[in-house]
Design a protein around this motif. Structure first.
Motif, PDB file in Angstrom:
ATOM      1  N   LEU A 295       0.818  -1.206   0.000  1.00  0.00           N
ATOM      2  CA  LEU A 295       0.000   0.000   0.000  1.00  0.00           C
ATOM      3  C   LEU A 295       0.857   1.263   0.000  1.00  0.00           C
ATOM      4  CD1 LEU A 295      -2.942  -0.935   2.398  1.00  0.00           C
ATOM      5  CD2 LEU A 295      -2.732  -1.272  -0.073  1.00  0.00           C
ATOM      6  N   SER A 296       2.030   1.180   0.599  1.00  0.00           N
ATOM      7  CA  SER A 296       2.941   2.325   0.578  1.00  0.00           C
ATOM      8  C   SER A 296       3.394   2.634  -0.849  1.00  0.00           C
ATOM      9  CB  SER A 296       4.151   2.056   1.475  1.00  0.00           C
ATOM     10  OG  SER A 296       3.760   1.915   2.820  1.00  0.00           O
TER      11      SER A 296
ATOM     12  N   SER B 272      -5.040   7.169  -3.298  1.00  0.00           N
ATOM     13  CA  SER B 272      -5.471   7.453  -1.924  1.00  0.00           C
ATOM     14  C   SER B 272      -6.103   6.215  -1.299  1.00  0.00           C
ATOM     15  CB  SER B 272      -6.472   8.612  -1.904  1.00  0.00           C
ATOM     16  OG  SER B 272      -7.632   8.297  -2.638  1.00  0.00           O
ATOM     17  N   ASN B 273      -6.218   6.226   0.007  1.00  0.00           N
ATOM     18  CA  ASN B 273      -6.719   5.055   0.733  1.00  0.00           C
ATOM     19  C   ASN B 273      -8.127   4.672   0.316  1.00  0.00           C
ATOM     20  OD1 ASN B 273      -4.292   5.202   2.090  1.00  0.00           O
ATOM     21  ND2 ASN B 273      -5.142   6.202   3.899  1.00  0.00           N
TER      22      ASN B 273
ATOM     23  N   PHE C 253      -3.397   3.587   7.289  1.00  0.00           N
ATOM     24  CA  PHE C 253      -4.183   3.808   6.078  1.00  0.00           C
ATOM     25  C   PHE C 253      -5.654   4.040   6.423  1.00  0.00           C
ATOM     26  CE2 PHE C 253      -0.515   1.205   5.016  1.00  0.00           C
ATOM     27  CZ  PHE C 253       0.039   1.915   3.961  1.00  0.00           C
TER      28      PHE C 253
ATOM     29  N   LYS D 122       0.545   4.432  -2.485  1.00  0.00           N
ATOM     30  CA  LYS D 122       0.466   5.814  -2.003  1.00  0.00           C
ATOM     31  C   LYS D 122       1.483   6.694  -2.712  1.00  0.00           C
ATOM     32  CE  LYS D 122       0.260   8.456   2.311  1.00  0.00           C
ATOM     33  NZ  LYS D 122       0.345   8.357   3.806  1.00  0.00           N
ATOM     34  N   ASP D 123       2.685   6.156  -2.933  1.00  0.00           N
ATOM     35  CA  ASP D 123       3.727   6.900  -3.638  1.00  0.00           C
ATOM     36  C   ASP D 123       3.344   7.191  -5.086  1.00  0.00           C
ATOM     37  OD1 ASP D 123       5.252   6.827  -1.356  1.00  0.00           O
ATOM     38  OD2 ASP D 123       6.468   5.120  -1.996  1.00  0.00           O
TER      39      ASP D 123
END
Length: 292
Positions: free
Chosen positions: A226-227, A235-236, A258, A230-231
């Motif tokens: 998930l990181s 979005s969550n 998150f 995000k990069d």
């Protein structure tokens, strides 16, 4: 008291289970309702009785998080992570097949694929972009609604076992793109290492993404995945995680890092051992899917 539909689990962590599964919840620590049904290591947790509201709308839910027709309706905070444990009997069936140590490899892999099909179906409800119009049927003009093919859903299986759980994604979702992500876990440190990354440098604005990771145990692998998203501008609230079995340590990390994420899982087990395996779990999902 019994759940009547797709059960929402709301970590901050406010957990809800199918009707035959003990319920527990937590706000940064797990708390049980009236008793400790799971494991001696959790016996010291504080008893609690969360409020349960029922809904009879099209998507029926149980939980204090939200109800469409309940007498007391409280909005869901956008900064809360929600976890869904759909109480469908087929989901329970395939989880049971996966748990059985006597299940042979081909049947295990098929059970994983069938479970993934059901969870993705539940997760895609009221979420996919659609287009409306009219078509000519054999008997007349009909108003119709299609999944918008111009906005394909991204499916990201985490190798290896994620391939089995996401095997039928394309048969459910009319328009998909699949991006493979390989993450291994050090057996001693339990730290994740990314060995394959086929993600695009940037996802289109408004993308909808399924991240498929069969086992949410310590949370290291899913947090790493998930990181990366995000990069890349995701979005969550654009992500839904699909897992066969989840455990509190992973859910706790996801809840903290998150907010707004949605997780769909076949079942939540009580604990993780010192080797990072979910107990009772189902063993190594990759090894059992591919016989290695």
């Amino acid at each position: 008291m019994h759940c009547m539909g797709s059960c929402r689990i709301n970590p901050t962590l406010n957990l809800r289970f199918p009707s035959d599964t003990p319920r527990f919840w937590s706000t940064c620590q797990l708390q049980f309702q009236n008793h400790n049904p799971f494991h001696p290591s959790l016996a010291k947790l504080i008893p609690s009785t969360p409020k349960i509201l029922f809904s009879h709308a099209r998507r029926r839910t149980c939980g204090a998080v939200r109800s469409h027709v309940a007498t007391e309706d409280k909005p869901v905070s956008e900064d809360r992570m929600l976890v869904y444990v759909p109480p469908h009997p087929l989901i329970k069936h395939w989880v049971s097949v996966l748990r059985n140590e006597q299940t042979p490899c081909p049947i295990f892999k098929n059970a994983m694929a069938e479970l993934g099909r059901l969870l993705i179906y539940e997760a895609s409800r009221d979420w996919l972009p659609t287009v409306a119009g009219e078509i000519q049927s054999p008997m007349g003009v009909a108003s119709v609604e299609f999944i918008d093919p111009r906005e394909p859903v991204a499916v990201i299986p985490i190798l290896r076992a994620g391939l089995a759980l996401s095997e039928h994604a394309a048969s459910i979702l009319p328009a998909t793109k699949t991006y493979h992500l390989g993450i291994s876990r050090d057996e001693e440190t339990l730290k994740p290492t990314i060995y394959l990354n086929k993600l695009p440098d940037k996802f289109p604005e408004g993308s909808k993404v399924f991240v498929v990771d069969p086992m949410l145990a310590t949370g290291g692998t899913i947090v790493a995945a998930l990181s990366l998203l995000k990069d890349r501008g995701v979005s969550n609230d654009q992500i839904k995680v699909i897992s066969a079995v989840s455990a509190p340590p992973a859910l706790q990390k996801l809840s903290e890092q998150f907010p707004g994420l949605h997780v769909y899982t076949g079942i939540i087990d009580p604990t993780v051992n010192d080797k990072g395996f979910i107990i009772p779990g189902l063993g190594d999902a990759g090894d059992r899917s591919y016989g290695t």
